[in-house]
Scaffold this motif. Structure first.
Motif, PDB file in Angstrom:
ATOM      1  N   ALA A  21      -9.333  74.022   4.565  1.00 21.99           N
ATOM      2  CA  ALA A  21      -9.614  74.961   3.480  1.00 21.99           C
ATOM      3  C   ALA A  21      -8.390  75.159   2.603  1.00 21.99           C
ATOM      4  O   ALA A  21      -8.489  75.259   1.373  1.00 21.99           O
ATOM      5  N   PHE A  22      -7.205  75.155   3.226  1.00 22.26           N
ATOM      6  CA  PHE A  22      -5.983  75.442   2.475  1.00 22.26           C
ATOM      7  C   PHE A  22      -5.579  74.293   1.555  1.00 22.26           C
ATOM      8  O   PHE A  22      -4.827  74.499   0.605  1.00 22.26           O
ATOM      9  N   LYS A  23      -6.092  73.099   1.814  1.00 18.76           N
ATOM     10  CA  LYS A  23      -5.841  71.981   0.896  1.00 18.76           C
ATOM     11  C   LYS A  23      -6.537  72.245  -0.431  1.00 18.76           C
ATOM     12  O   LYS A  23      -5.944  72.101  -1.504  1.00 18.76           O
ATOM     13  N   LEU A  24      -7.808  72.631  -0.349  1.00 15.01           N
ATOM     14  CA  LEU A  24      -8.548  72.906  -1.578  1.00 15.01           C
ATOM     15  C   LEU A  24      -8.048  74.179  -2.247  1.00 15.01           C
ATOM     16  O   LEU A  24      -8.017  74.263  -3.480  1.00 15.01           O
ATOM     17  N   ILE A  25      -7.641  75.150  -1.455  1.00 18.41           N
ATOM     18  CA  ILE A  25      -7.085  76.377  -2.032  1.00 18.41           C
ATOM     19  C   ILE A  25      -5.860  76.062  -2.876  1.00 18.41           C
ATOM     20  O   ILE A  25      -5.699  76.570  -3.996  1.00 18.41           O
ATOM     21  N   GLN A  26      -4.983  75.180  -2.362  1.00 21.43           N
ATOM     22  CA  GLN A  26      -3.797  74.796  -3.138  1.00 21.43           C
ATOM     23  C   GLN A  26      -4.182  74.051  -4.409  1.00 21.43           C
ATOM     24  O   GLN A  26      -3.645  74.316  -5.490  1.00 21.43           O
ATOM     25  N   MET A  27      -5.134  73.117  -4.304  1.00 24.44           N
ATOM     26  CA  MET A  27      -5.583  72.382  -5.497  1.00 24.44           C
ATOM     27  C   MET A  27      -6.171  73.328  -6.526  1.00 24.44           C
ATOM     28  O   MET A  27      -5.947  73.182  -7.734  1.00 24.44           O
ATOM     29  N   GLN A  28      -6.935  74.290  -6.057  1.00 19.92           N
ATOM     30  CA  GLN A  28      -7.563  75.245  -6.954  1.00 19.92           C
ATOM     31  C   GLN A  28      -6.504  76.077  -7.682  1.00 19.92           C
ATOM     32  O   GLN A  28      -6.613  76.321  -8.885  1.00 19.92           O
ATOM     33  N   LYS A  29      -5.471  76.503  -6.962  1.00 22.51           N
ATOM     34  CA  LYS A  29      -4.409  77.299  -7.582  1.00 22.51           C
ATOM     35  C   LYS A  29      -3.651  76.492  -8.625  1.00 22.51           C
ATOM     36  O   LYS A  29      -3.283  76.998  -9.682  1.00 22.51           O
ATOM     37  N   GLN A  30      -3.405  75.206  -8.335  1.00 21.97           N
ATOM     38  CA  GLN A  30      -2.617  74.373  -9.232  1.00 21.97           C
ATOM     39  C   GLN A  30      -3.408  73.838 -10.418  1.00 21.97           C
ATOM     40  O   GLN A  30      -2.879  73.719 -11.523  1.00 21.97           O
ATOM     41  N   TYR A  31      -4.685  73.501 -10.192  1.00 24.82           N
ATOM     42  CA  TYR A  31      -5.438  72.778 -11.217  1.00 24.82           C
ATOM     43  C   TYR A  31      -6.658  73.517 -11.761  1.00 24.82           C
ATOM     44  O   TYR A  31      -7.273  73.038 -12.724  1.00 24.82           O
ATOM     45  N   LYS A  32      -7.039  74.646 -11.139  1.00 23.78           N
ATOM     46  CA  LYS A  32      -8.194  75.428 -11.615  1.00 23.78           C
ATOM     47  C   LYS A  32      -9.434  74.541 -11.770  1.00 23.78           C
ATOM     48  O   LYS A  32     -10.095  74.522 -12.809  1.00 23.78           O
ATOM     49  N   ILE A  33      -9.758  73.799 -10.725  1.00 21.43           N
ATOM     50  CA  ILE A  33     -10.865  72.842 -10.753  1.00 21.43           C
ATOM     51  C   ILE A  33     -12.220  73.542 -10.830  1.00 21.43           C
ATOM     52  O   ILE A  33     -13.116  73.137 -11.573  1.00 21.43           O
ATOM     53  N   ILE A  34     -12.398  74.576 -10.035  1.00 25.54           N
ATOM     54  CA  ILE A  34     -13.679  75.284  -9.945  1.00 25.54           C
ATOM     55  C   ILE A  34     -13.584  76.592 -10.717  1.00 25.54           C
ATOM     56  O   ILE A  34     -12.683  77.399 -10.470  1.00 25.54           O
ATOM     57  N   THR A  35     -14.491  76.802 -11.644  1.00 23.17           N
ATOM     58  CA  THR A  35     -14.524  78.030 -12.431  1.00 23.17           C
ATOM     59  C   THR A  35     -15.824  78.780 -12.139  1.00 23.17           C
ATOM     60  O   THR A  35     -16.774  78.197 -11.611  1.00 23.17           O
ATOM     61  N   PRO A  36     -15.886  80.078 -12.458  1.00 20.69           N
ATOM     62  CA  PRO A  36     -17.115  80.834 -12.213  1.00 20.69           C
ATOM     63  C   PRO A  36     -18.337  80.150 -12.819  1.00 20.69           C
ATOM     64  O   PRO A  36     -18.314  79.722 -13.975  1.00 20.69           O
ATOM     65  N   GLY A  37     -19.391  80.016 -12.006  1.00 25.26           N
ATOM     66  CA  GLY A  37     -20.620  79.392 -12.467  1.00 25.26           C
ATOM     67  C   GLY A  37     -20.645  77.879 -12.359  1.00 25.26           C
ATOM     68  O   GLY A  37     -21.615  77.249 -12.791  1.00 25.26           O
ATOM     69  N   SER A  38     -19.607  77.275 -11.785  1.00 23.35           N
ATOM     70  CA  SER A  38     -19.555  75.815 -11.659  1.00 23.35           C
ATOM     71  C   SER A  38     -20.679  75.286 -10.767  1.00 23.35           C
ATOM     72  O   SER A  38     -21.183  75.990  -9.890  1.00 23.35           O
ATOM     73  N   SER A  39     -21.037  74.026 -10.989  1.00 25.29           N
ATOM     74  CA  SER A  39     -21.938  73.325 -10.076  1.00 25.29           C
ATOM     75  C   SER A  39     -21.084  72.308  -9.328  1.00 25.29           C
ATOM     76  O   SER A  39     -20.491  71.412  -9.931  1.00 25.29           O
ATOM     77  N   VAL A  40     -20.995  72.467  -8.014  1.00 24.02           N
ATOM     78  CA  VAL A  40     -20.048  71.707  -7.196  1.00 24.02           C
ATOM     79  C   VAL A  40     -20.785  70.827  -6.196  1.00 24.02           C
ATOM     80  O   VAL A  40     -21.675  71.293  -5.478  1.00 24.02           O
ATOM     81  N   LEU A  41     -20.404  69.565  -6.137  1.00 20.45           N
ATOM     82  CA  LEU A  41     -20.925  68.622  -5.150  1.00 20.45           C
ATOM     83  C   LEU A  41     -19.788  68.292  -4.184  1.00 20.45           C
ATOM     84  O   LEU A  41     -18.726  67.831  -4.595  1.00 20.45           O
ATOM     85  N   ASP A  42     -20.003  68.536  -2.901  1.00 17.50           N
ATOM     86  CA  ASP A  42     -18.991  68.317  -1.868  1.00 17.50           C
ATOM     87  C   ASP A  42     -19.432  67.154  -0.987  1.00 17.50           C
ATOM     88  O   ASP A  42     -20.334  67.293  -0.158  1.00 17.50           O
ATOM     89  N   LEU A  43     -18.806  65.994  -1.171  1.00 18.65           N
ATOM     90  CA  LEU A  43     -19.135  64.792  -0.400  1.00 18.65           C
ATOM     91  C   LEU A  43     -18.317  64.757   0.883  1.00 18.65           C
ATOM     92  O   LEU A  43     -17.091  64.867   0.841  1.00 18.65           O
ATOM     93  N   GLY A  44     -18.997  64.601   2.011  1.00 20.83           N
ATOM     94  CA  GLY A  44     -18.303  64.642   3.294  1.00 20.83           C
ATOM     95  C   GLY A  44     -17.913  66.071   3.624  1.00 20.83           C
ATOM     96  O   GLY A  44     -16.754  66.371   3.898  1.00 20.83           O
ATOM     97  N   CYS A  45     -18.902  66.969   3.583  1.00 19.42           N
ATOM     98  CA  CYS A  45     -18.621  68.409   3.618  1.00 19.42           C
ATOM     99  C   CYS A  45     -18.335  68.990   4.994  1.00 19.42           C
ATOM    100  O   CYS A  45     -17.905  70.136   5.102  1.00 19.42           O
ATOM    101  N   ALA A  46     -18.577  68.226   6.082  1.00 18.94           N
ATOM    102  CA  ALA A  46     -18.325  68.757   7.424  1.00 18.94           C
ATOM    103  C   ALA A  46     -16.828  69.040   7.608  1.00 18.94           C
ATOM    104  O   ALA A  46     -16.001  68.282   7.101  1.00 18.94           O
ATOM    105  N   PRO A  47     -16.484  70.117   8.300  1.00 19.88           N
ATOM    106  CA  PRO A  47     -17.344  71.120   8.949  1.00 19.88           C
ATOM    107  C   PRO A  47     -17.762  72.274   8.046  1.00 19.88           C
ATOM    108  O   PRO A  47     -18.459  73.174   8.478  1.00 19.88           O
ATOM    109  N   GLY A  48     -17.305  72.285   6.785  1.00 20.90           N
ATOM    110  CA  GLY A  48     -17.769  73.306   5.854  1.00 20.90           C
ATOM    111  C   GLY A  48     -16.686  74.145   5.207  1.00 20.90           C
ATOM    112  O   GLY A  48     -16.984  75.060   4.449  1.00 20.90           O
TER     113      GLY A  48
END
Length: 249
Positions: free
Chosen positions: A22-49
């Motif tokens: 989770a902290f990998k994506l948290i860091q990416m989100q802080k640095q790059y603002k990939i996901i914004t409110p209302g986004s439609s997100v596809l997570d490939l290889g989503c296990a374990p969640g």
């Protein structure tokens, strides 16, 4: 997990994340603002969640809308913490999944239990604004084999995201290895990808010579492409992420 849990493992338990990733994506989100409110997100290889959790947290309040769709070859239960009704999962093999089926899971068609029959797929579905690929092969310990399998998964993510745009670029890219060109050109068809124009793509890879070819293929297609090794990555891991921002086509 044997031995003393590390900082990120302890933090994941404390904060209710199902994995330290989770902290990998948290860091990416802080640095790059990939996901914004209302986004439609596809997570490939989503296990374990864990990435489902972080993605949902960044959709904003329910009133903002948005959706997170996770696909994995394993059946994944949506985590109860940090997720809400906007998060769905599908059990399927991404390597054999037609683009039109993936597109049919996008927001315009996200009320689903399983894939709709082909005749019911609405071609007007808009696709996704963010595609995350944390897919990784079963590690064999043979460096070259693992890297090749990782590159194959990565190219599948690119192909799903940008479709024939990637095929056109790979045929023009004389520097790409024959194996990488073959993977993406053979899988690409006349169908457009499922990533919306202006959308973002994150791909996990194992470091190898083929990693350079991902930059050559993706940089012309996106406004910006950056490499990142998140702080939460284990020291023994060869994982690296390509963050592609702003699809141009």
């Amino acid at each position: 997990m044997s031995g003393t849990p590390d900082f990120f493992y302890r933090e994941a338990q404390r904060l209710g994340y199902v994995a330290r990733s989770a902290f990998k994506l948290i860091q990416m989100q802080k640095q790059y603002k990939i996901i914004t409110p209302g986004s439609s997100v596809l997570d490939l290889g989503c296990a374990p969640g864990a990435w489902l959790q972080v993605a949902c947290q960044n959709l904003g309040p329910l009133g903002k809308g948005g959706v997170v769709v996770g696909i994995d070859i394993k059946k994944v239960k949506v985590p109860s913490m940090h997720c809400d009704a906007r998060v769905k999962t599908v059990c399927a093999d991404v390597m054999n999944l037609p683009r039109d089926h993936v597109r049919a899971l996008s927001p315009q068609n996200h009320s689903f239990k399983e894939f709709p029959p082909s005749s019911a797929i609405r071609l007007s579905a808009k696709g996704f604004s963010v595609i995350l690929s944390d897919m990784c092969p079963l590690v064999s310990g043979i460096t070259s084999r693992d890297a090749a399998l990782s590159a194959e998964l990565g190219m599948r993510a690119v192909d799903l995201a940008v479709g024939r745009a990637a095929a056109l670029d790979c045929t023009e890219n004389n520097n790409a290895s024959e194996e990488v060109q073959s993977d993406i050109c053979s899988s690409a068809s006349d169908t457009d990808g499922v990533l919306r124009r202006g959308g973002h793509l994150i791909i996990k890879l194992l470091e190898s010579e083929d990693v350079k070819e991902f930059s050559r293929i993706c940089k012309p297609l996106f406004r910006k492409a950056s490499w990142l090794r998140p702080r939460a990555t284990r020291s023994c891991s060869r994982e690296i992420y390509l963050i592609c921002q702003g699809l141009l086509r």
